[in-house]
Write a protein that holds these residues in place. Sequence first.
Motif, PDB file in Angstrom:
ATOM      1  N   ASP A  81      19.918  46.434  35.971  1.00  0.00           N
ATOM      2  CA  ASP A  81      19.458  45.946  36.572  1.00  0.00           C
ATOM      3  C   ASP A  81      18.664  44.753  36.106  1.00  0.00           C
ATOM      4  OD1 ASP A  81      17.944  46.603  33.848  1.00  0.00           O
ATOM      5  OD2 ASP A  81      16.598  48.417  35.180  1.00  0.00           O
ATOM      6  N   GLY A  82      19.250  44.279  34.948  1.00  0.00           N
ATOM      7  CA  GLY A  82      19.096  42.696  34.026  1.00  0.00           C
ATOM      8  C   GLY A  82      17.532  42.962  32.722  1.00  0.00           C
ATOM      9  N   ALA A  83      16.656  44.228  32.665  1.00  0.00           N
ATOM     10  CA  ALA A  83      16.067  44.315  32.125  1.00  0.00           C
ATOM     11  C   ALA A  83      15.717  45.097  31.237  1.00  0.00           C
ATOM     12  CB  ALA A  83      14.336  44.859  33.563  1.00  0.00           C
ATOM     13  N   SER A  84      16.380  46.719  31.582  1.00  0.00           N
ATOM     14  CA  SER A  84      17.115  47.929  30.931  1.00  0.00           C
ATOM     15  C   SER A  84      18.172  48.024  29.619  1.00  0.00           C
ATOM     16  CB  SER A  84      16.435  48.825  31.331  1.00  0.00           C
ATOM     17  OG  SER A  84      17.517  49.467  32.412  1.00  0.00           O
ATOM     18  N   GLY A  85      18.659  47.015  30.206  1.00  0.00           N
ATOM     19  CA  GLY A  85      20.253  47.020  29.917  1.00  0.00           C
ATOM     20  C   GLY A  85      21.147  47.386  30.580  1.00  0.00           C
ATOM     21  N   TYR A  86      22.525  48.297  30.649  1.00  0.00           N
ATOM     22  CA  TYR A  86      23.392  48.680  30.816  1.00  0.00           C
ATOM     23  C   TYR A  86      24.352  49.491  31.034  1.00  0.00           C
ATOM     24  CZ  TYR A  86      27.124  46.457  28.240  1.00  0.00           C
ATOM     25  OH  TYR A  86      27.609  46.918  27.079  1.00  0.00           O
ATOM     26  N   THR A  87      24.630  50.477  31.221  1.00  0.00           N
ATOM     27  CA  THR A  87      25.411  52.025  31.415  1.00  0.00           C
ATOM     28  C   THR A  87      26.660  51.713  32.049  1.00  0.00           C
ATOM     29  OG1 THR A  87      24.841  52.722  33.438  1.00  0.00           O
ATOM     30  CG2 THR A  87      23.721  53.265  31.655  1.00  0.00           C
ATOM     31  N   ILE A  88      27.786  52.285  31.666  1.00  0.00           N
ATOM     32  CA  ILE A  88      29.805  52.154  32.548  1.00  0.00           C
ATOM     33  C   ILE A  88      29.352  54.052  32.319  1.00  0.00           C
ATOM     34  CG2 ILE A  88      31.725  51.878  31.404  1.00  0.00           C
ATOM     35  CD1 ILE A  88      30.272  49.486  30.033  1.00  0.00           C
ATOM     36  N   ASP A  89      30.386  54.418  33.381  1.00  0.00           N
ATOM     37  CA  ASP A  89      30.578  55.765  33.761  1.00  0.00           C
ATOM     38  C   ASP A  89      32.139  55.395  33.976  1.00  0.00           C
ATOM     39  OD1 ASP A  89      29.215  54.998  36.162  1.00  0.00           O
ATOM     40  OD2 ASP A  89      27.903  56.362  35.674  1.00  0.00           O
ATOM     41  N   GLU A  90      32.516  56.683  34.716  1.00  0.00           N
ATOM     42  CA  GLU A  90      33.320  56.704  35.317  1.00  0.00           C
ATOM     43  C   GLU A  90      33.205  56.715  37.083  1.00  0.00           C
ATOM     44  OE1 GLU A  90      36.911  58.271  34.171  1.00  0.00           O
ATOM     45  OE2 GLU A  90      36.639  58.468  32.176  1.00  0.00           O
ATOM     46  N   VAL A  91      33.990  56.663  37.776  1.00  0.00           N
ATOM     47  CA  VAL A  91      33.877  56.684  39.270  1.00  0.00           C
ATOM     48  C   VAL A  91      35.794  56.538  39.609  1.00  0.00           C
ATOM     49  CG1 VAL A  91      32.795  56.326  41.402  1.00  0.00           C
ATOM     50  CG2 VAL A  91      31.358  55.570  39.260  1.00  0.00           C
ATOM     51  N   GLU A  92      35.573  58.438  40.037  1.00  0.00           N
ATOM     52  CA  GLU A  92      36.852  57.784  40.720  1.00  0.00           C
ATOM     53  C   GLU A  92      36.561  57.601  42.030  1.00  0.00           C
ATOM     54  OE1 GLU A  92      39.481  59.682  38.911  1.00  0.00           O
ATOM     55  OE2 GLU A  92      38.399  59.806  37.531  1.00  0.00           O
ATOM     56  N   GLY A  93      38.321  57.063  42.493  1.00  0.00           N
ATOM     57  CA  GLY A  93      38.778  56.298  43.617  1.00  0.00           C
ATOM     58  C   GLY A  93      38.870  55.155  43.787  1.00  0.00           C
ATOM     59  N   GLN A  94      38.906  53.845  42.265  1.00  0.00           N
ATOM     60  CA  GLN A  94      38.646  52.848  42.778  1.00  0.00           C
ATOM     61  C   GLN A  94      40.302  52.099  42.932  1.00  0.00           C
ATOM     62  OE1 GLN A  94      35.330  51.724  43.042  1.00  0.00           O
ATOM     63  NE2 GLN A  94      35.105  53.485  42.904  1.00  0.00           N
ATOM     64  N   ARG A  95      40.282  51.005  43.687  1.00  0.00           N
ATOM     65  CA  ARG A  95      41.649  50.590  44.520  1.00  0.00           C
ATOM     66  C   ARG A  95      41.864  49.309  42.263  1.00  0.00           C
ATOM     67  NH1 ARG A  95      41.592  47.693  49.612  1.00  0.00           N
ATOM     68  NH2 ARG A  95      39.052  47.073  48.405  1.00  0.00           N
ATOM     69  N   ARG A  96      42.598  49.278  42.340  1.00  0.00           N
ATOM     70  CA  ARG A  96      42.988  47.945  41.424  1.00  0.00           C
ATOM     71  C   ARG A  96      42.097  46.466  41.961  1.00  0.00           C
ATOM     72  NH1 ARG A  96      48.888  45.028  40.371  1.00  0.00           N
ATOM     73  NH2 ARG A  96      48.191  43.230  38.919  1.00  0.00           N
ATOM     74  N   GLY A  97      41.549  46.055  40.514  1.00  0.00           N
ATOM     75  CA  GLY A  97      40.817  45.042  40.624  1.00  0.00           C
ATOM     76  C   GLY A  97      39.445  45.275  40.540  1.00  0.00           C
ATOM     77  N   SER A  98      38.184  44.732  41.126  1.00  0.00           N
ATOM     78  CA  SER A  98      37.460  44.511  40.824  1.00  0.00           C
ATOM     79  C   SER A  98      36.380  44.275  41.568  1.00  0.00           C
ATOM     80  CB  SER A  98      36.319  43.543  39.342  1.00  0.00           C
ATOM     81  OG  SER A  98      37.238  43.774  38.392  1.00  0.00           O
ATOM     82  N   ARG A  99      35.001  45.003  42.221  1.00  0.00           N
ATOM     83  CA  ARG A  99      33.910  45.163  42.876  1.00  0.00           C
ATOM     84  C   ARG A  99      33.330  45.174  43.140  1.00  0.00           C
ATOM     85  NH1 ARG A  99      31.996  49.181  46.667  1.00  0.00           N
ATOM     86  NH2 ARG A  99      33.187  50.691  44.770  1.00  0.00           N
ATOM     87  N   ILE A 100      32.126  44.404  43.314  1.00  0.00           N
ATOM     88  CA  ILE A 100      30.461  43.833  42.817  1.00  0.00           C
ATOM     89  C   ILE A 100      29.349  43.585  43.478  1.00  0.00           C
ATOM     90  CG2 ILE A 100      29.039  41.659  41.753  1.00  0.00           C
ATOM     91  CD1 ILE A 100      31.962  40.077  40.199  1.00  0.00           C
TER      92      ILE A 100
END
Length: 480
Positions: free
Chosen positions: A23-42
């Motif tokens: 959220d640009g204020a409290s840091g960031y998180t990284i977790d796993e989310v299945e079903g993603q295609r190759r590349g990046s989606r913002i």
Amino acid sequence: ADKVEVFTHSWKEDEEHLRWESDGASGYTIDEVEGQRRGSRIVVHLKEEHEEFAKTHRVRGIVERYSNFVGFPVNLNDERVNTVEALWLRPKKEVTDEQYKEFYQFTAHAMDDPRYTMHFSADAPLAINALLFVPEENAERMGLGAQPPGVALYCRKVLIDAQPEGLLPEWLRFVKGVVDSEDLPLNISRESMQDTALVRKLSEVITKRFIKFLAKQAEDSPEDYKKFYERFNRFLKEGIVASPAHQELLAGLLRFESSMTDPGELSSFDGYLDRMNEGQEEIYFLVGSSREALERGPYFEGFRDRGLEVAFFTEAVDDYVLEGLREYKGKKLIAANRSGIELEDLPQEGEEDSLDEKETEGVISWLNSSLEGRVAQVEAGKRLVNHPMVALLPEDAPNAQMRAMMEAMGQEAPEAKAKLEVNPRHPLIRQLASIREERGELASKVADQLTNHALLAAGMEVNTADMAEEMAALIGDLLE
């Protein structure tokens, strides 16, 4: 945005499916989310008050402004947005005139054709790819006011600033186009641009290249350059005053009529130097309303009869520009209406009717006494042919235009008195000498009127109301 999510998956099938969130204020998180295609989606979760950034036209505008020339396709709702090619990165021989025209019209938001196109690349001292255009017409000449900078700055095809203030000097604001330098950092800010040595160097390289480009156009096609000059010469003259480092290069681009050219034919300072008399060390010029007025005025005739060329300048700004230029290629620029110019003796018609030495000394002494306080000095001279008297400005005195500018700015112009040069061969001066003792009052009135006209011709201040009254009184005396 309230928050931003980035979903990504490697090209390797057995790698993780990840989501980055912040959220640009409290840091960031990284977790796993299945079903993603190759590349990046913002995914950007907009705040309600900024919902306009979800509208198609707003997104399209941002892409076209900042990423229109990136090397990969940018699609919006299955439609490619960045369809214009970065022509400045292609070799010149691969680009057609029609492509140049379309690119100019796109980047400059113009309907006309480019008058000139300059496309160049350089590796040293900086990596530069530039595509610059001169429009067909000068928008400021058409009454549209001062134009903002027209050359956009890119780094690796990414827009840094669409109207960079420090990229080119202000007098080049008529130029349109693109400059791309991979030596610039992508994160350079508008605020830091003018203080960046890299941008200053970029500006210097491009400015010199463009001035030399114009010089080449003037040499290759004088008639086309004449049309350009008629429309854009004010910018070149502005540059002479504002950019001392480029003065001489810009002075070479100036054009003017001359006493050695036919009416309507333009010359350059280089042309003047080629025609100079052997041993001549000065470039003489006059500024006035028209060539005809300058040729009929008192300042030109002495140079004409001696075969000395005089350059004629006829725009209001020329006085100010030439005052700042001072010299060209080692030759001083001298206004032909200044005192201190030494002209060689020249036998003239009517020499036998001239006042003799004693008579000349007498009338000069009387004029100095009669005009005391109005002029610095009266002396006999040899530059006049058809005029009885001429007022010459001191060499170091500001001219009439400079004085007017200083007064408009609230500055007090230094007092300057002209020196009068008298033609002892002229009938009026001979008659004045003959009546000054017997009809002193009439002679004084004639001397005052001759002085008034000489000062007016020099651009000096004269009370025209008093002048009109004195002229009426003089005519009355002559009719009695």
